[in-house]
Design an enzyme around this catalytic site. Sequence first.
Site, PDB file in Angstrom:
ATOM      1  N   HIS A 282       9.836   4.207  -3.758  1.00 15.50           N
ATOM      2  CA  HIS A 282       9.422   3.986  -2.413  1.00 15.50           C
ATOM      3  C   HIS A 282       8.965   2.758  -2.664  1.00 15.50           C
ATOM      4  O   HIS A 282       9.536   1.423  -1.652  1.00 15.50           O
ATOM      5  CB  HIS A 282       8.187   4.556  -2.431  1.00 15.50           C
TER       6      HIS A 282
ATOM      7  N   ASP B  53       0.786  -0.962  -0.319  1.00 20.23           N
ATOM      8  CA  ASP B  53      -0.422   0.359  -0.275  1.00 20.23           C
ATOM      9  C   ASP B  53       1.357   1.410  -0.481  1.00 20.23           C
ATOM     10  O   ASP B  53       1.700   1.409   0.831  1.00 20.23           O
ATOM     11  CB  ASP B  53      -0.682   0.025   1.000  1.00 20.23           C
TER      12      ASP B  53
ATOM     13  N   ASP C 217       3.057  10.306 -10.726  1.00 17.91           N
ATOM     14  CA  ASP C 217       4.545   9.941 -11.471  1.00 17.91           C
ATOM     15  C   ASP C 217       5.009  11.302 -11.019  1.00 17.91           C
ATOM     16  O   ASP C 217       5.477  12.503 -11.492  1.00 17.91           O
ATOM     17  CB  ASP C 217       4.907   9.211 -11.750  1.00 17.91           C
TER      18      ASP C 217
END
Length: 203
Positions: free
Chosen positions: A186, A68, A161
């Site tokens: 990430h 998540d 992004d």
Amino acid sequence: MELCFASNNPHKLTEVADVLGPSFTIRTLADIGCTDELPETTGTIPGNSAQKAHYVFDHFNVACFADDSGLEVDALNGEPGVDSAFYAGGDKPGETRSHERNIAKLLKNLDGQTNRRAQFRTVITLVAPDATGSPTEHQFEGIVPGTILTEPRGTEGFGYDPVFLPDGYTQTFAEMPLSEKSKISHRARALAGLVGFLSRKES
């Protein structure tokens, strides 16, 4: 090693396969016959990640990892955070998610703000059976700090992004080739923790 990744998102699957490499066989939700809408009701990124992984393990008896992610913006007190995918709607029946609407809402909410600091955060939860077959849980976190631009740049990637400029780079995530983003994202950083754990476990 074979694992289920609790997603059918083609962008995420491509990123994950690129990072994990040939040592791992990744099965999707479709591969294991899961057509359920996975629950994401905890209100936190780590909680939702764990909830999805446990759901797949409990219902399909397969080792699984789930992620998540969220964009956390300083000036917005951490928004959109756990609601990043649904920031501009799409979480109700009949609604559709829209990256473009999410970005538009984010930029509108940041209009006039001088502090545009933010971070992308991913938490991956692995749920796998122990020697007795009972589920064991391990979590891995990846964070990339950066800045929100005033307008989108680039056509690669997905989500936020095009407006996220990671620290130390001149390209947004959407301007980078996947091979570059996969090194620093990430999700890649959280996956590195997962891969390290699995490698130690196998050795």
